[in-house]
Every structure is written in C-alpha cells, then in structure tokens.
Design an enzyme around this catalytic site. Structure first.
Site, PDB file in Angstrom:
ATOM      1  N   SER A 117       0.937  -1.424  -0.149  1.00 49.98           N
ATOM      2  CA  SER A 117       0.397  -0.400   0.349  1.00 49.98           C
ATOM      3  C   SER A 117       0.040   1.077  -0.200  1.00 49.98           C
ATOM      4  O   SER A 117       2.109   1.478   0.632  1.00 49.98           O
ATOM      5  CB  SER A 117      -1.060   0.182   1.442  1.00 49.98           C
ATOM      6  OG  SER A 117      -1.530   1.355   1.191  1.00 49.98           O
ATOM      7  N   TYR A 140      -2.482   0.642  10.147  1.00 53.78           N
ATOM      8  CA  TYR A 140      -2.577   0.091   8.786  1.00 53.78           C
ATOM      9  C   TYR A 140      -1.270  -0.617   7.687  1.00 53.78           C
ATOM     10  O   TYR A 140      -0.677  -1.040   7.565  1.00 53.78           O
ATOM     11  CB  TYR A 140      -4.143   0.614   8.010  1.00 53.78           C
ATOM     12  CG  TYR A 140      -4.299   0.042   6.606  1.00 53.78           C
ATOM     13  CD1 TYR A 140      -3.942  -1.476   6.160  1.00 53.78           C
ATOM     14  CD2 TYR A 140      -3.024   1.071   5.239  1.00 53.78           C
ATOM     15  CE1 TYR A 140      -4.199  -2.430   4.559  1.00 53.78           C
ATOM     16  CE2 TYR A 140      -3.569   0.922   4.048  1.00 53.78           C
ATOM     17  CZ  TYR A 140      -3.609  -0.903   3.786  1.00 53.78           C
ATOM     18  OH  TYR A 140      -3.913  -1.312   2.998  1.00 53.78           O
ATOM     19  N   LYS A 186     -17.688  -1.384   0.471  1.00 49.50           N
ATOM     20  CA  LYS A 186     -16.080  -1.416   1.466  1.00 49.50           C
ATOM     21  C   LYS A 186     -16.870   0.077   2.434  1.00 49.50           C
ATOM     22  O   LYS A 186     -16.077   0.388   3.351  1.00 49.50           O
ATOM     23  CB  LYS A 186     -15.363  -0.280   0.270  1.00 49.50           C
ATOM     24  CG  LYS A 186     -14.508  -1.564  -0.572  1.00 49.50           C
ATOM     25  CD  LYS A 186     -13.049  -0.873  -0.653  1.00 49.50           C
ATOM     26  CE  LYS A 186     -12.090  -0.912  -0.487  1.00 49.50           C
ATOM     27  NZ  LYS A 186     -11.204  -0.649  -1.084  1.00 49.50           N
TER      28      LYS A 186
END
Length: 339
Positions: A117, A140, A186
C-alpha cells in the site's frame, strides 16, 4: 491447466483480478475470502471460479499441501481500514498471515503477487520504494510496511535472491488511491468517486474538504488509479515470472480532489443530456461545496501522493494509465447502469 489462488477474492481488487483472469479464459481459480459480510457475494456471482475456501481454513490447508499444484497466488486479503486502531488484529491479519503464506508459497513452488500500500509512505513527500521515505501514519500502513520489510529480508533488499532463482517470484504492489467497480461493500473505505456519485444522486451536490495542510479547498492531491489499470499491471507481472520486487502501482500523476468531483458531476450531467461545466461554474451553481476539514483526520491525512514509477518502468512494464477524467467517467457510467 494453470491453477490460481486469489485471496480477498470477494473484495474490490480481488474480484476484479478474477474478472481479468476470466477474460483470459482462466477458470481454475480458488477464491479465498471471509463472507461474514454476506453481500460481498455479489462480486463473485458472475465470475467463474473452481472453488471457494473460507480464509480461516485456507492458509493452514495450503501450507500442508492441499489444493494441488498452484501456479500463483494473488494475495489481496487484508484489513484495509486505515482507521482501524486494533493493532493486534491488524498485525495478525495483514502481517503474520502474509508471512505464513509466503513461506508456504516457497515450499509449494507458487509465485506470490501481493497487495502492499501507498500508506507505507504515510507522512513522506517522496513516494519511491526506499526505506528512507517509508513513514506510515497508522497501524494499517505499518502492517503493510512490516511485510515489505520482511520480504526484503527474505529475498534481499533488491530481491536479487529471487532473480538468482533461489525463491519463486515475489511481487509487492504499493497501491495508491484505487477506484472503480466492485467496491460498493467497502462503506467508508470506498473511493471518493463512489461516495461523490451517491452523494450527488441523493443531494444534488458533492462535498469536499476545505483548506488543510497548506492546500486550498479541494486542492489536496492524490494519485488516483483506475481498477482496470491495477488489474493490467498485476497481469503483466504474472506474464513475467522473472521479475520480482516492490513496486508502486499508481498513475505517476497526482490530481486534486476537485478533478474527481468535476469528473463525477459532469459525467452524471452528460448522462442526463446536460453540458459539462468548469469547476468555478459547478461551485457557482451549488453543485460542489466545501466543508471544514475533520478534526479526527488532522495529522493522519496524506494531502499529497504521487507514485514514482521509475522502478516499475525499469522492468519494461509500459502500461498507459487512465487519467481521472477518463477513469471516473467510465466508472460513473458503470455505477449509473447498476441503478
């Protein structure tokens, strides 16, 4: 027949990868996911797979030799909620599970193409795949960075051990701001374009964050990348098993949130037979509105991202990425067709 595994298969990127594989005539695909959120089944309903395996069962079973010979695993399964604060859960789900899968792939002779990411860069203003620029702002981003670091440890910093034939192909993709079909499940983590489409349909206008971080209202910039481009690059690496490493996957071109809003509103207007309008006119007519920047995001928000594609281009991957106007217009047409 080539057998493929896609984890996170019912998710946004995973389901689009299966669609891309199906378009190539590939059907022997094992879909791995957790369908506790049952409505995600819609992302798989029209696709062709050979099996579905729950994520709680797959990783141990694969490590022990189940599922026969697998050519490659596209590992998209992860908790992608950047606001999730349960670090123990995040590290188990995104880091420990990925390490176990990597070890199993090396043992079983499968290639691993996995989702990293752009959140690994966090507070950095340089987006190049080097440790000096990796500064995650949340757990994250850290969970993704730690797995990248582990792969550098296992494969060599430049993944030279993979090139020397000592490991199977390992590729990590640092996804930037991906948008496109199959992200409806999502919730708050869906793309800006998705939320703006629904907001305009409901309220007749879209709202953007106001001034923040030295940027004018709506002028914060991100590298927005269309899902079809993400799939195309994944499949390019699948076609080139000798190429390993960690690579940015964005367009290489930052664009302001104002561009996304303009593209979304104008695409909807044109579908209704109305003319596209410039940004200042959208604002004058009340079709675009700015709201104060949320306190909860201060200090945790990337105001600017732009993928450095030097490493990607050096592999020979010359894929041409869609700009915001092209990608968002296509996406809005898809959303409108869905009703």
């Amino acid at each position: 027949m080539t057998r493929i595994v896609v984890t996170g298969a019912a998710g946004f990127i995973g389901s689009n990868l299966i669609k891309g594989l199906n378009a190539r005539g590939m059907r022997d695909i094992i879909a791995v996911d957790d369908l506790t959120q049952g409505d995600k089944f819609r992302n798989l309903a029209e696709l062709q797979i050979s099996d579905y395996v729950d994520a709680d069962e797959f990783y141990d079973d694969y490590a022990s030799g189940s599922y026969g010979q697998v050519e490659a695993i596209f590992h998209e399964g992860a908790c992608s909620d950047t606001m999730e604060m349960n670090g123990k859960y995040m590290m188990q789900n995104n880091f420990a599970t990925s390490v176990k899968l990597y070890q199993a792939c090396q043992k079983r002779g499968a290639r691993l193409l996995y989702a990293s990411s752009a959140a690994t860069y966090g507070g950095s203003d340089t987006f190049r795949e080097e440790p000096a620029f990796e500064r995650p702002l949340n757990v994250y981003g850290y969970s993704k960075l730690l797995f990248d670091q582990r792969m550098r440890q296992e494969c060599g910093h430049e993944f030279h051990r993979a090139f020397a034939g000592k490991t199977m192909q390992v590729v990590g993709f640092r996804y930037f701001n991906v948008y496109g079909p199959r992200e409806q499940h999502k919730g708050r983590m869906a793309s800006v374009a998705f939320h703006q489409f629904n907001q305009f349909k409901a309220e007749g206008k879209v709202k953007l964050f106001g001034e923040y971080g030295g940027y004018a209202a709506g002028a914060q910039m991100r590298d927005f990348v269309f899902i079809d481009d993400v799939v195309a690059v994944n499949l390019w690496f699948f076609d080139h098993p000798g190429v390993s490493g960690i690579f940015n996957l964005g367009t290489g071109r930052a664009q302001p949130f104002n561009d996304v809003a303009s593209a979304t509103v104008n695409a909807l207007r044109q579908l209704n037979g109305q003319a596209a309008l410039p940004l200042d006119e959208l604002m004058a007519q009340g079709l675009l509105e700015y709201v104060p920047f949320p306190e909860a995001l201060r200090g945790k928000y990337q105001c600017y991202t732009q993928a450095d594609l030097t490493a990607l281009r050096a592999t020979g991957c010359d894929h041409v990425f869609a700009d915001v106007h092209t990608g968002v217009s296509s996406y809005v047409a898809n959303l409108a067709q869905q009703g």
